[in-house]
Design a protein around this motif. Structure first.
Motif, PDB file in Angstrom:
ATOM      1  N   LEU A 141       0.720  -1.206   0.171  1.00  0.00           N
ATOM      2  CA  LEU A 141      -0.035   0.168  -0.059  1.00  0.00           C
ATOM      3  C   LEU A 141       0.828   1.193  -0.118  1.00  0.00           C
ATOM      4  N   TRP A 142       1.978   1.076   0.675  1.00  0.00           N
ATOM      5  CA  TRP A 142       2.802   2.332   0.787  1.00  0.00           C
ATOM      6  C   TRP A 142       3.572   2.673  -0.554  1.00  0.00           C
ATOM      7  N   LYS A 143       3.932   1.467  -1.388  1.00  0.00           N
ATOM      8  CA  LYS A 143       4.256   2.039  -2.956  1.00  0.00           C
ATOM      9  C   LYS A 143       3.318   2.395  -3.456  1.00  0.00           C
ATOM     10  N   ALA A 144       2.293   1.804  -3.721  1.00  0.00           N
ATOM     11  CA  ALA A 144       1.029   2.334  -4.264  1.00  0.00           C
ATOM     12  C   ALA A 144       0.890   3.801  -3.925  1.00  0.00           C
ATOM     13  N   TYR A 145       0.655   4.098  -2.752  1.00  0.00           N
ATOM     14  CA  TYR A 145       0.682   5.477  -2.327  1.00  0.00           C
ATOM     15  C   TYR A 145       1.773   6.644  -2.846  1.00  0.00           C
ATOM     16  N   SER A 146       2.730   5.907  -2.711  1.00  0.00           N
ATOM     17  CA  SER A 146       4.109   6.827  -3.012  1.00  0.00           C
ATOM     18  C   SER A 146       4.050   7.090  -4.693  1.00  0.00           C
ATOM     19  N   MET A 147       3.824   6.036  -5.477  1.00  0.00           N
ATOM     20  CA  MET A 147       3.569   6.192  -6.928  1.00  0.00           C
ATOM     21  C   MET A 147       2.484   7.032  -7.199  1.00  0.00           C
ATOM     22  N   THR A 148       1.569   7.134  -6.659  1.00  0.00           N
ATOM     23  CA  THR A 148       0.365   7.848  -6.890  1.00  0.00           C
ATOM     24  C   THR A 148       0.812   9.218  -6.620  1.00  0.00           C
ATOM     25  N   LEU A 149       1.122   9.648  -5.592  1.00  0.00           N
ATOM     26  CA  LEU A 149       1.476  10.917  -5.254  1.00  0.00           C
ATOM     27  C   LEU A 149       2.572  11.635  -5.989  1.00  0.00           C
ATOM     28  N   GLN A 150       3.741  10.786  -6.586  1.00  0.00           N
ATOM     29  CA  GLN A 150       4.768  11.139  -7.658  1.00  0.00           C
ATOM     30  C   GLN A 150       4.095  11.311  -8.882  1.00  0.00           C
ATOM     31  N   SER A 151       3.213  10.636  -9.319  1.00  0.00           N
ATOM     32  CA  SER A 151       2.982  10.565 -10.701  1.00  0.00           C
ATOM     33  C   SER A 151       1.900  11.750 -11.171  1.00  0.00           C
ATOM     34  N   HIS A 152       1.331  12.301  -9.990  1.00  0.00           N
ATOM     35  CA  HIS A 152       0.408  13.429 -10.267  1.00  0.00           C
ATOM     36  C   HIS A 152       1.159  15.020 -10.047  1.00  0.00           C
ATOM     37  N   LEU A 153       0.852  15.605 -11.067  1.00  0.00           N
ATOM     38  CA  LEU A 153       1.378  16.983 -10.762  1.00  0.00           C
ATOM     39  C   LEU A 153       0.742  17.819  -9.712  1.00  0.00           C
ATOM     40  N   GLY A 154      -0.656  17.782  -9.782  1.00  0.00           N
ATOM     41  CA  GLY A 154      -1.256  18.249  -8.752  1.00  0.00           C
ATOM     42  C   GLY A 154      -1.221  18.038  -7.275  1.00  0.00           C
ATOM     43  N   PHE A 155      -0.080  16.757  -7.170  1.00  0.00           N
ATOM     44  CA  PHE A 155       0.019  16.414  -5.738  1.00  0.00           C
ATOM     45  C   PHE A 155       1.628  16.714  -5.087  1.00  0.00           C
ATOM     46  N   ALA A 156       2.123  17.598  -5.773  1.00  0.00           N
ATOM     47  CA  ALA A 156       3.469  18.241  -5.773  1.00  0.00           C
ATOM     48  C   ALA A 156       3.560  18.686  -3.962  1.00  0.00           C
ATOM     49  N   GLN A 157       2.459  19.164  -3.648  1.00  0.00           N
ATOM     50  CA  GLN A 157       2.430  19.675  -2.142  1.00  0.00           C
ATOM     51  C   GLN A 157       2.784  18.758  -1.131  1.00  0.00           C
ATOM     52  N   TYR A 158       2.635  17.410  -1.745  1.00  0.00           N
ATOM     53  CA  TYR A 158       2.982  16.349  -0.485  1.00  0.00           C
ATOM     54  C   TYR A 158       4.238  15.689  -0.570  1.00  0.00           C
TER      55      TYR A 158
END
Length: 982
Positions: free
Chosen positions: A940-957
């Motif tokens: 779950l951590w890997k999926a969570y990390s990949m999702t935040l890194q792959s979306h430009l709108g989530f750069a704040q995280y």
């Protein structure tokens, strides 16, 4: 001169050096019953809540006690002898003076805890201070009978705290008196018992025990903390000097402002409320009646230094100009342009010794005293120019004028003993600076009245109201001659108010104990004059009284004339200054104190206050079937402050009078009297129905009365369900909610529950969650009452109505899991269905802020709801989409949204709703919460990390990711080592 000796005798000495020797007070033998002092109050009661000392009379007036004080009232021919044993002996004296010592005879005795006394000769009042800290006022014109008692007891200070009265001092004009106490404090009271000033700090009314204050701590902020040893007014009554007990190294001076009492030869200040000090004016700024202010207006130094102090003040009828006179001369103030106008020639100014001021339109009238010839004259100056060249007229008077008044073109002048002259003023030409006008006076009426009463202290023309009503359609600026007033009001120094017929000289007594009065009819030509229907108002210890004309042939018949309005009783610390006719309020002033760390003593600040009389005027019109006039008056007032409050007081006073009648068959229509009472209530309701405030007014009056009387109220106001429906259709949901309990009482609980359910759904749709929560609690409570005892609904009271609207401290969820809904009655199931439907709607739309407010307002069990809707409306299909949507709904930059997210996170953690926990913890950047989840689920951590890194709108995280990456690899290594060991 009389001296009081230590053995109880008097010693007489003439100013020629003739020693008459010591003598004892003789006893005036009489077979009458006058030796028994009477206590008359005319239903006044006592101003203080403390019973006064019982009055006593004794045939044996001989005493050996030392004489500690002597007071002489030359007007009443009375001598007051105070002995050290607390006995005050009242003696009659010869009308030729004190040298006839054989005529000094004891008449009565006031005993036996008197410590000081002071006489007001003008008012014919004796003030007596007692050991109990009280001051008793006696009327010398009525066989020395008790008027009233004043003390600080009602302000929470007993005699144990203030000590006995140490001294009493009347103002030079006898309009007020100062009282000092032996142990603490000083206060000033008006004759009617209004507390004008006090050095003792306020602690609140109705205290049964005296406050415990550390003298050392508060002495800095309270003058005369250790008691008052001596007090004295100055010559003009502007300053009160006092010395403190055991501290004679300094004298304290308190500055006072005077109210325009409208007495003697000075004019009235109706439109403009003004007080005045020795060198300034204190003008009420009444543009905004919600917040009246007192403007300090200092007189120009060039005038006041030569003519100190201020002695007379009068405001023009339109309130645009103020006329002020000191020892000499005159000065005018333009209120609009804030400019002063003075005499250009100082020598002309010094020739004017003003004894009174009047305004005659745009002309200022000066009552001038000519010292050289000991005569009086009237001087007429236009307000645009103060100079001898502009003098319009000079009228020599017969003698010293005692009272003057003006109405339109008529001037009233009264002389001793009781001679009245009425003059008519005719102006030829225009009153402009460019032209010279001519003014002529003609005598239109002369009266010489024989009476044993004292000369009036104030007289005011009373215009005829009925002719004025007939001429309302005429042009006010027409050349028709003004109608000469045929009546005038008379106020004497002892407070007696009477009506004088200027045609035949007959005088009709109206009331007593009056201190101030204002003639209001015919005083203003403004269309917005709200008090035109009132003849006059007066103020005394009873409070404010409103006087209306009767409908008979004689509009001033006493039987139908007086209408008392007890709700107009002013606070005993608010002294009325005057009226605002276009607003319908009485303006008063009270003392306030402010404290400063840099000042040794507090600042005394006179503060203006407003009290409306609109409800009294409306009730008067309705009582006389003037419904259209009442509606017009209400419409003129609709935009004024406190309009809704006035309507509420109107309905409450009418309804309270109806239910308070001592008729055991009040609820039965048994006669024309009852029909008349009901019709007044119905007329009041019909009047208020013309305004949108009606629904609030009716239900607020219901809240103030016992539920047993609601049927009487709503029989006139309308059917409760109909009023509810009107509010419901107008979407006035808070007002509609107030009617729920009324419906429960009058129509039954079942009907009220139906209305409450409809209202609950509507309030949820409008997001009024606090109100929805109160409706939920009402529904559940009333449902339990039905199941337990069907008759308990009869016990509903206005307290529940306040509970419904203003909230409850009950925080336990009414729909908690301890109650099985399968076993609940249908009405509980209906409430649950409505709440769950609304929760599902909010959760589906991810309206999370509203959801939090809904849960907190209604105490909805969200935990149970989330457990059942885990795979329903609460399910998140996609993490990225959910994070983006919820982040858009909950802007984390706002504090309230962050608090809502924290609340939801706590609820999600309690049901272990992992998808929501991850989303909310990410928005809040709660790394410790995410760490606890991912440490046991690295996929779950890997999926969570990949999702935040792959979306430009989530750069704040990304910073949040970095923190988690620093923690999680070490955790993963520990877990693998632990596995190999096993």
């Amino acid at each position: 001169m009389l001296l009081g000796l230590s053995d109880g005798c008097l010693y007489s000495i003439s100013w020629k050096g003739e020693f008459g020797g010591a003598f004892s007070i003789g006893f005036h033998s009489s077979d009458s019953n006058n030796d028994r002092l009477l206590s008359y109050t005319f239903g006044n009661g006592l101003v203080s809540g403390v019973a006064s000392e019982t009055l006593a009379s004794d045939d044996d007036f001989s005493t050996k006690s030392a004489i500690v004080q002597l007071e002489l009232c030359t007007r009443s021919k009375l001598l007051f002898v105070l002995n050290s044993d607390g006995q005050l002996v009242v003696c009659s004296v010869n009308k030729k003076g004190l040298k006839y010592t054989e005529s000094i005879k004891a008449e009565k005795k006031l005993g036996g805890d008197v410590v000081c006394a002071s006489v007001a000769s003008e008012q014919q009042i004796l003030a007596v201070g007692t050991r109990k800290g009280m001051v008793e006022l006696y009327d010398l014109s009525q066989s020395i009978s008790l008027l009233r008692t004043v003390s600080l007891h009602d302000w929470g200070y007993s005699a144990d705290y203030t000590g006995p009265v140490s001294n009493i001092a009347w103002t030079p004009d006898n309009s007020a008196f100062a009282v000092g106490w032996k142990l603490r404090g000083l206060a000033v009271w008006s004759v009617s018992g209004c507390r004008l000033m006090s050095t003792v700090r306020q602690i609140g009314l109705s205290s049964t025990t005296s406050p415990k204050i550390n003298p050392k701590q508060d002495s800095k902020y309270e003058p005369l903390m250790n008691g008052t040893s001596a007090i004295q007014w100055d010559e003009y009554g502007y300053r009160l000097f006092a010395t403190e007990e055991a501290s004679c190294d300094r004298i304290l001076a308190f500055s006072f402002g005077k109210c325009c009492l409208n007495r003697g030869v000075s004019g009235k200040t109706y439109v403009r409320q003004v007080m005045y000090g020795d060198d300034r004016l204190l003008m009420v700024q009444a543009e905004d009646t919600d917040e009246l202010k007192l403007l300090h207006l200092k007189l120009p130094v060039s005038y006041i230094t030569q003519n100190w102090p201020v002695q007379h003040v009068a405001a023009s009828e339109d309130g645009k100009y103020l006329a002020v006179a000191g020892l000499h001369g005159l000065i005018l103030y333009d209120v609009r342009f804030k400019k002063w106008r003075v005499f250009g020639d100082v020598s002309q100014e010094q020739q004017i010794h003003c004894k009174g001021l009047l305004w005659l339109g745009k002309i200022v009238v000066i009552c001038n005293y000519i010292e050289a010839s000991d005569t009086y004259e009237l001087l007429f100056y236009p307000r645009y120019h103060l100079d001898q060249s502009s003098l319009l007229c000079r009228k020599v008077l017969l003698g010293k004028p005692m009272v003057m008044d003006v109405y339109q073109d008529y001037i009233l002048v009264s002389y001793l003993p009781f001679i009245i002259h009425v003059y008519h003023v005719k102006i030829y030409g225009e009153l402009t600076p460019s032209s010279k006008a001519d003014l002529q006076l003609s005598t239109v009426r002369e009266l010489s009245i024989m009476t044993a009463k004292s000369h009036p202290a104030a007289m005011r023309f009373v215009p005829d109201q009925h002719p004025r009503e007939c001429e309302l359609d005429n042009d006010l600026s027409s050349d028709l001659p003004d109608r000469e007033p045929s009546r005038c009001l008379i106020l004497r120094g002892n407070g007696e108010l009477s009506l004088l017929d200027l045609v035949d000289g007959r005088e009709r007594e109206l009331t007593d104990s009056v201190e101030l009065f204002w003639v209001t009819c015919g005083q203003s030509e403004e269309k917005t004059n709200l008090v035109e229907e009132v003849s006059w108002l007066d103020y005394g210890h009873r409070g404010m009284q409103v006087w209306y004309p009767s409908l008979g042939d004689d509009p001033f018949m006493q039987e139908d004339f007086l209408q008392l309005d007890p709700e107009l009783e002013f606070d005993r610390e608010v002294y009325p200054l005057g009226l605002l006719p276009n607003v319908g309020v009485v303006v008063g002033v009270s003392q306030r104190m402010s404290f400063s760390a840099s000042a040794e003593f507090p600042c005394f600040e006179p503060t203006p206050q407003a009290q409306t009389i609109l409800h009294c005027l409306l009730r008067h019109l309705l009582q006389r079937d003037k419904n259209e006039e009442a509606l017009l008056l209400a419409q003129l007032s609709a935009e004024k402050p406190h309009f809704s409050h006035c309507l509420e007081w109107l309905l409450f006073t009418v309804f309270d009078a109806e239910i308070s009648r001592p008729n055991p068959n009040r609820n039965q229509i048994s006669g024309p009297g009852h029909l008349k009472k009901l019709s007044l209530l119905r007329k009041a309701c019909d009047l208020i129905k013309n305004f949108p405030e009606y629904y609030d007014v009716v239900v607020n009056v219901a809240r103030k009365t016992d539920a047993r009387h609601w049927a009487d109220l709503f029989s006139a106001a309308g059917i409760s369900t109909t009023l509810f429906e009107d509010c419901f259709q107008r979407r006035w949901y808070r007002t509609a909610a107030c009617y729920i309990l009324v419906i429960a009482k009058l129509e039954g609980v079942a009907v009220s529950q139906y209305c409450a359910l409809r209202l609950l759904q509507a309030t949820l749709d409008e997001s009024l969650y606090d109100l929805a929560g109160e409706l939920v609690r009402f529904l559940l409570r009333s449902g339990r009452d039905i199941e337990q005892a069907p008759t308990e609904s009869d016990s509903l009271s206005p307290k529940l109505l306040g509970f419904l609207i203003f909230g409850s401290s009950h925080k336990k969820s009414p729909l908690d899991k301890s109650s099985s809904f399968k076993e609940q009655s249908p009405h509980v199931a209906s409430v649950k269905s409505i709440l769950e439907s609304h929760a599902s709607y909010l959760m589906s739309g991810k309206e999370l802020s509203k959801l939090v407010a809904f849960v907190k307002g209604t105490q909805f069990d969200i935990v149970d709801f989330l457990q059942r809707e885990r795979y329903g409306c609460a399910q998140l299909q996609n993490f990225a989409a959910g994070l983006e949507l919820i982040g858009r709904k909950l802007q984390m930059s706002e504090l309230q949204n962050r608090l809502d997210a924290e609340f939801l996170l706590a609820q999600m953690c309690s049901v272990k709703f992992k998808e929501w926990i991850v989303v909310l913890a990410t928005l809040l950047q709660r790394s410790e919460v995410l760490y606890d989840i991912f440490r046991y689920d690295l996929r779950l951590w890997k999926a969570y990390s990949m999702t935040l890194q792959s979306h430009l709108g989530f750069a704040q995280y990304h910073d949040l990711l970095q923190i988690l990456e620093d923690k999680l690899p070490a955790t993963a290594g520990e877990e693998s080592n632990r596995g190999s060991i096993s």
